[in-house]
Design a protein around this motif. Structure first.
Motif, PDB file in Angstrom:
ATOM      1  N   UNK A 172      54.435  72.531  14.725  1.00 61.01           N
ATOM      2  CA  UNK A 172      54.489  71.983  16.445  1.00 61.01           C
ATOM      3  C   UNK A 172      53.542  70.769  16.226  1.00 61.01           C
ATOM      4  N   UNK A 173      52.348  70.777  15.558  1.00 56.25           N
ATOM      5  CA  UNK A 173      51.303  69.543  15.525  1.00 56.25           C
ATOM      6  C   UNK A 173      51.930  68.463  14.845  1.00 56.25           C
ATOM      7  N   UNK A 174      52.399  68.719  13.701  1.00 57.76           N
ATOM      8  CA  UNK A 174      53.036  67.713  12.952  1.00 57.76           C
ATOM      9  C   UNK A 174      54.110  66.774  13.563  1.00 57.76           C
ATOM     10  N   UNK A 175      55.092  67.665  13.930  1.00 59.59           N
ATOM     11  CA  UNK A 175      56.317  67.240  14.930  1.00 59.59           C
ATOM     12  C   UNK A 175      55.518  66.182  15.949  1.00 59.59           C
ATOM     13  N   UNK A 176      54.884  66.775  17.086  1.00 58.24           N
ATOM     14  CA  UNK A 176      53.990  66.241  18.092  1.00 58.24           C
ATOM     15  C   UNK A 176      53.414  64.717  17.622  1.00 58.24           C
ATOM     16  N   UNK A 177      52.842  64.842  16.587  1.00 59.18           N
ATOM     17  CA  UNK A 177      52.103  63.502  15.810  1.00 59.18           C
ATOM     18  C   UNK A 177      53.095  62.211  15.607  1.00 59.18           C
ATOM     19  N   UNK A 178      54.245  62.872  15.012  1.00 58.49           N
ATOM     20  CA  UNK A 178      55.262  61.894  14.391  1.00 58.49           C
ATOM     21  C   UNK A 178      55.815  61.396  15.887  1.00 58.49           C
ATOM     22  N   UNK A 225      50.934  59.088   8.558  1.00 66.61           N
ATOM     23  CA  UNK A 225      51.178  59.891   7.501  1.00 66.61           C
ATOM     24  C   UNK A 225      49.601  60.589   7.486  1.00 66.61           C
ATOM     25  N   UNK A 226      48.624  59.784   7.787  1.00 61.87           N
ATOM     26  CA  UNK A 226      47.298  60.435   7.480  1.00 61.87           C
ATOM     27  C   UNK A 226      47.002  61.659   8.543  1.00 61.87           C
ATOM     28  N   UNK A 227      47.277  61.361   9.712  1.00 63.59           N
ATOM     29  CA  UNK A 227      47.073  62.269  10.660  1.00 63.59           C
ATOM     30  C   UNK A 227      47.938  63.553  10.263  1.00 63.59           C
ATOM     31  N   UNK A 247      47.625  69.967   6.976  1.00 62.25           N
ATOM     32  CA  UNK A 247      48.595  70.430   6.166  1.00 62.25           C
ATOM     33  C   UNK A 247      47.761  71.695   5.794  1.00 62.25           C
ATOM     34  N   UNK A 248      46.561  72.051   6.092  1.00 62.40           N
ATOM     35  CA  UNK A 248      45.940  73.228   5.606  1.00 62.40           C
ATOM     36  C   UNK A 248      46.095  74.336   6.837  1.00 62.40           C
ATOM     37  N   UNK A 249      46.696  74.099   7.972  1.00 61.23           N
ATOM     38  CA  UNK A 249      46.882  74.862   8.889  1.00 61.23           C
ATOM     39  C   UNK A 249      47.785  76.336   8.522  1.00 61.23           C
ATOM     40  N   UNK A 309      54.130  47.189   9.556  1.00 57.07           N
ATOM     41  CA  UNK A 309      54.617  48.726   9.781  1.00 57.07           C
ATOM     42  C   UNK A 309      54.179  49.523   8.819  1.00 57.07           C
ATOM     43  N   UNK A 310      54.034  49.138   7.615  1.00 58.31           N
ATOM     44  CA  UNK A 310      53.512  49.936   6.579  1.00 58.31           C
ATOM     45  C   UNK A 310      52.172  50.364   6.985  1.00 58.31           C
ATOM     46  N   UNK A 311      51.276  49.739   7.473  1.00 56.62           N
ATOM     47  CA  UNK A 311      49.967  50.197   7.935  1.00 56.62           C
ATOM     48  C   UNK A 311      50.041  51.260   8.979  1.00 56.62           C
ATOM     49  N   UNK A 312      50.719  51.085   9.821  1.00 58.25           N
ATOM     50  CA  UNK A 312      51.124  51.748  10.995  1.00 58.25           C
ATOM     51  C   UNK A 312      51.444  53.073  10.641  1.00 58.25           C
ATOM     52  N   UNK A 313      52.618  53.098   9.711  1.00 60.17           N
ATOM     53  CA  UNK A 313      52.797  54.244   9.044  1.00 60.17           C
ATOM     54  C   UNK A 313      52.028  55.309   8.405  1.00 60.17           C
ATOM     55  N   UNK A 314      51.090  54.489   7.709  1.00 63.60           N
ATOM     56  CA  UNK A 314      50.128  55.208   6.847  1.00 63.60           C
ATOM     57  C   UNK A 314      49.180  55.935   7.815  1.00 63.60           C
ATOM     58  N   UNK A 315      48.746  55.416   9.025  1.00 63.59           N
ATOM     59  CA  UNK A 315      47.945  56.012  10.025  1.00 63.59           C
ATOM     60  C   UNK A 315      48.652  57.431  10.449  1.00 63.59           C
TER      61      UNK A 315
END
Length: 285
Positions: free
Chosen positions: A28-34, A11-13, A18-20, A3-9
């Motif tokens: 929108x894109x960060x919430x969609x990703x999560x 978090x990386x995306x 961040x620079x948007x 689960x930690x490694x899945x969460x790391x994926x």
């Protein structure tokens, strides 16, 4: 993967956005990703299921064209359209409630005069539609743009006909006292298009494709919030199982039936006809 490694994926995306510069786009894109990643973890999405999903969305795109919007249809049957409508609904209690836009609106509908006929020969029982457009304080709104469209008695919109005929749709302006009136045909229940990927989804999940009889409205006026809505026939048997979840009690109205004779505008009809009244209330901006 743990689960930690899945969460790391995930978090990386999320970090990659961040620079948007546009704050809303970044949100929108960060919430969609999560949420998208959480969905995949929640159901333990397999590679084969992921590929099937990609294929499904590809087919939705391929069948979409200038006359058929399969993505809107998909949004409708998943309830996303109505959820978005609800999130953005008018806040004034007596304003006319909104519902789904649907995939059959066109921008170049013909103008008709007050009391004119939008049917232009489409199949169906003549129906006299009338009402008023007012603000939430009761004041009449003159010159409101009222766009209307509907299916014929067989459940087909003009964009589903062969060729480029425009029928069963039009726009008119409300009169000096906010009044409006026009001829159409009495709406009938019909199935949403089920010959494409959205139909495949309905069939696979045992859901029906029917929409209860309705007439579409889009009403706008300067200084007021545009409303996109329907009126639904109170006698329809599909009111409690609309394929796109668009029915609201305040939009269910009674259609009256009349025998041959003189209509409200003086028109003489040799056969029966219907009528319906619906008042539209716009929220001020």
């Amino acid at each position: 993967m743990t689960e930690d490694r899945l969460q790391a994926v995930t978090d990386e995306v999320v970090a990659s956005f961040a620079e948007t510069k546009d704050d809303r786009l970044r949100e929108i894109v960060t919430s969609l990703t999560r949420h998208l990643h959480a969905f995949a973890r929640d159901i333990a999405l397999t590679q084969e299921e992921w590929e099937a999903g990609i294929d499904f969305l590809t087919r939705v795109g391929h069948i979409t064209d200038a006359k058929r919007q399969e993505f809107i249809l998909l949004s409708d049957v998943l309830g996303l359209s109505m959820l978005t409508v609800g999130i953005n609904a008018p806040t004034t209690a007596n304003a006319t409630e909104s519902t789904v836009f649907g995939p059959f609106f066109v921008d170049d509908a013909p103008e008709v005069a007050l009391g004119g006929d939008i049917a232009v020969g489409v199949k169906g029982r003549p129906c006299w539609v009338s009402g008023s457009v007012t603000a939430t304080d009761g004041s009449p709104i003159a010159g409101a743009r009222i766009e209307v469209w509907e299916a014929d008695e067989d459940g087909f919109y003009d964009v589903q006909y062969a060729g480029d005929k425009l029928a069963g749709r039009g726009w008119l302006s409300s009169g000096t006292g906010g009044e409006y009136r026009f001829w159409s045909v009495r709406p009938s229940a019909y199935p949403i298009p089920e010959d494409g990927p959205v139909g495949d989804l309905l069939h696979a999940t045992g859901r029906g494709p029917m929409r209860p009889a309705h007439l579409h409205f889009k009403v706008s006026a300067p200084g007021h919030r545009t409303v996109i809505t329907h009126i639904f026939d109170s006698s329809d048997t599909y009111l409690d199982r609309d394929a796109v979840f668009g029915v609201k009690p305040s939009l269910v109205v009674d259609f009256a039936e009349h025998g041959p004779g003189t209509a409200p505008d003086g028109r003489e009809l040799d056969s029966g006809w219907a009528s319906v009244a619906f008042d539209i209330v716009l929220e001020k901006l």
